[in-house]
Scaffold this active site. Structure first.
Site, short mmCIF file in Angstrom:
data_model
loop_
_atom_site.label_atom_id
_atom_site.label_comp_id
_atom_site.label_asym_id
_atom_site.label_seq_id
_atom_site.Cartn_x
_atom_site.Cartn_y
_atom_site.Cartn_z
CE1 TYR A 1 -2.92 -3.73 5.56
CE2 TYR A 1 -0.52 -3.80 5.57
CZ TYR A 1 -1.71 -3.57 6.23
OH TYR A 1 -1.72 -3.19 7.55
CG ASN B 1 4.64 -2.41 13.12
OD1 ASN B 1 3.82 -3.29 12.87
ND2 ASN B 1 4.88 -1.39 12.29
CD GLU B 2 4.88 -3.34 8.57
OE1 GLU B 2 5.25 -2.22 8.17
OE2 GLU B 2 3.89 -3.93 8.13
CG ASN C 1 4.54 2.00 9.78
OD1 ASN C 1 4.90 0.85 9.95
ND2 ASN C 1 4.25 2.49 8.58
CD GLU D 1 -0.45 2.46 12.93
OE1 GLU D 1 -0.83 1.60 12.11
OE2 GLU D 1 0.68 2.98 12.90
CD GLU E 1 0.19 -3.87 10.20
OE1 GLU E 1 0.17 -3.39 9.05
OE2 GLU E 1 0.91 -3.43 11.11
O1 AHR Z 1 -1.84 -0.59 8.70
C1 AHR Z 1 -1.13 0.47 8.13
C2 AHR Z 1 0.38 0.33 8.27
O2 AHR Z 1 0.80 -0.74 7.48
C3 AHR Z 1 0.90 -0.02 9.64
O3 AHR Z 1 1.12 1.09 10.44
C4 AHR Z 1 2.21 -0.68 9.34
O4 AHR Z 1 2.60 -1.60 10.32
C5 AHR Z 1 2.00 -1.29 7.98
O5 AHR Z 1 3.04 -1.02 7.12
#
Ligand code: AHR
Length: 503
Positions: free
Chosen positions: A244, A172-173, A72, A27, A292
């Site tokens: 995560y 994305n998201e 993001n 990114e 992710e």
């Molecule tokens: O990987 C870091 C960030 O985590 C990314 O930009 C986003 O898509 C997610 O929230």
């Protein structure tokens, strides 16, 4: 000693190992691109400004697919800023990460890097501040043979041949309130469907990924996937998942069981997608792109003071990973492989510096973080088919995820070579576990042909610039095989891989 048993059968196949499981993510964020993959003044930079030490580590990691350019970041990105003569490229504010984007690297440079790294590009389009037309434009620029305006522009910029990008993320998201152009599920579903329809008209056969919810703890989780898939079911191939994990308040036992949450997450998205499919009377199965995933100490990030300056490539979330983090990364890979019938692509986020297996110092060395090792070994050994792996192990209680098995494992079988690869974790904090692998169903015996363990007396040990190999893989204690069974001892808080070869 604690004991566990794994039973394997070559006929009990989950699915072929998808090479896209070993994807990563670059990114335009922090130092992932600038001083990560790209640093023209570096002594090891090549003629394009790419760090050859990072390229070598990327190949060693075994990465297959790389998602680009965000994250993001992509929700405010104008792809055309990053093409053409560098001196004319605009400097822009990146509102996602509060920094300055110089646009020195754009899609043409990234495609050159990807060719050198021997990875496939997974391209994300901006559906935050932009829409169908811009998605079509970037598609024309990267994939259309010459003869149209934007394809000819690419050729004038030095790339006569289209890049042939197969995987496309539709934004994305977009359920995240932090996302530029944040949308409701209805708004996003309609936009994703229109974009997918347009991209399919431009090039049939693309693999299109609709955004799932940005995390399983989001209030939108579940309902978002259902609504988005109601709009897009026939038009997309996959829905995305992001997760995560981190250790909360020193609760290592729960942290080591993070993969049980990933299992549950995958099962929930599969159930949601299948229920939409059932309502639509469709026989199609939606795949999951876990594009992710990683360990990320997000709670530390949220506690950071707000950024007040606009810098180029400031260090952002450069988490330093320890032994326990690497064990969790190994176990998340076990979970992803176990679900290979539905999870057909995954990207560890990210590749360099930003919550990454590779760290660099500007002008200095690059090194492998602890989490590099289980990823690289799994990518190297997982071949052929994923086997349904029955694990019989003691359980323990976790505060966060309830009951969890002390040992988790998955295996692959390469019918061509006869090789079996077993990946296992021991989550016990103090005790080793003797793991027996029942191979009777294979007929001809298998012999141990390599074993690798990641463990340490200090589970907080890390790799640093000055001690880059403090934590690395070592041979597992003796692996014995008596023809029909193999036995290996898993140290406390460890990740282990064993290769069992046909005689
Ligand atoms: O990987 C870091 C960030 O985590 C990314 O930009 C986003 O898509 C997610 O929230």
């Amino acid at each position: 000693m604690l004991k566990a048993r794994v039973t394997l059968d070559p006929a009990a196949v989950v699915a072929p190992v998808s090479r896209r499981t070993f994807g990563s993510f670059v990114e335009h964020m922090g130092r992932c691109v600038y001083t990560g993959i790209y640093e023209p003044g570096h002594p090891l930079a090549d003629e394009d400004g790419f760090r050859t030490d990072v390229l070598a580590l990327t190949r060693e990691l075994g990465v297959t697919t790389v998602r680009y350019p965000g994250g993001n970041f992509v929700s405010g990105y104008r792809w055309e800023d990053g093409v053409g003569p560098r001196e004319r490229r605009p400097r822009r504010r990146d509102l996602a990460w509060h920094s300055i984007e110089t646009n020195e690297v754009g899609i043409d440079e990234f495609a050159r890097w990807a060719a050198k790294a021997d990875v496939e590009i997974m391209y994300a389009v901006n559906l935050g501040t932009r829409g169908v037309q811009e998605a079509l434009d970037v598609h024309e620029y990267v994939n259309q043979p010459t003869g149209t305006h934007l394809a000819d522009l690419r050729a004038r910029h030095g790339a006569e041949k289209p890049y042939g990008i197969r995987m496309w993320c539709l934004g994305n998201e977009l359920d995240g309130p932090w996302q530029l152009g944040h949308k409701t599920a209805q708004e996003y579903g309609r936009l994703a469907a229109a974009t997918a329809q347009a991209l399919r008209a431009a090039e049939p056969g693309l693999h299109l990924v609709a955004c799932g919810s940005s995390g399983s703890s989001m209030p939108t989780f579940g309902a978002w996937e259902a609504t988005v898939l109601e709009h897009t079911y026939d038009l997309v191939d996959s829905v995305s998942c992001h997760a995560y994990y981190e250790e909360h308040n020193g609760d290592l036992g729960s942290f080591l069981a993070s993969a049980t949450d990933m299992d549950h997450f995958v099962d929930s998205v599969v159930a949601t997608a299948d229920s939409v499919g059932a309502r639509l009377r469709s026989r199609k199965k939606i795949q999951l792109s876990f594009d992710e995933w990683n360990v990320w100490y997000l709670s530390r990030f949220q506690n950071q003071p707000p950024l007040t300056r606009w810098d180029v490539a400031p260090p952002v979330i450069e988490d330093e990973y320890n032994v326990a983090d690497a064990v969790v990364v190994g176990s998340l890979l076990i979970s992803l492989l176990r679900h290979s019938d539905r999870v057909t692509a995954a990207c560890q986020a990210q590749l360099v510096n930003v919550i990454a297996p590779i760290r660099t110092e500007p002008g200095g060395p690059a090194w492998r973080q602890t989490i590099f090792h289980p990823f690289a070994r799994t990518a190297a050994l997982a071949r052929g088919d994923v086997l349904r792996t029955a694990v019989d192990a003691p359980v323990y209680e976790t505060a966060r995820y309830g009951e969890a098995a002390l040992v988790d494992a998955v295996a692959t079988h390469d019918a061509a070579s006869g090789d079996v690869a077993l990946f296992a974790v021991n989550r016990d904090l103090t005790r080793p576990v003797e793991l027996t692998v029942d191979l009777r169903a294979f007929g001809p015996p298998r012999r141990p042909a390599g074993s690798w363990t990641l463990c340490d007396d200090d589970v907080r040990a890390t790799n640093t610039r000055d001690r880059p190999d403090r934590v690395t893989l070592r041979p597992a204690g003796e692996v014995t095989a008596d023809g029909n069974t193999a036995t290996v001892t898993l140290p406390p808080v460890s990740w282990t891989a064993v290769r069992l070869a046909a005689r």
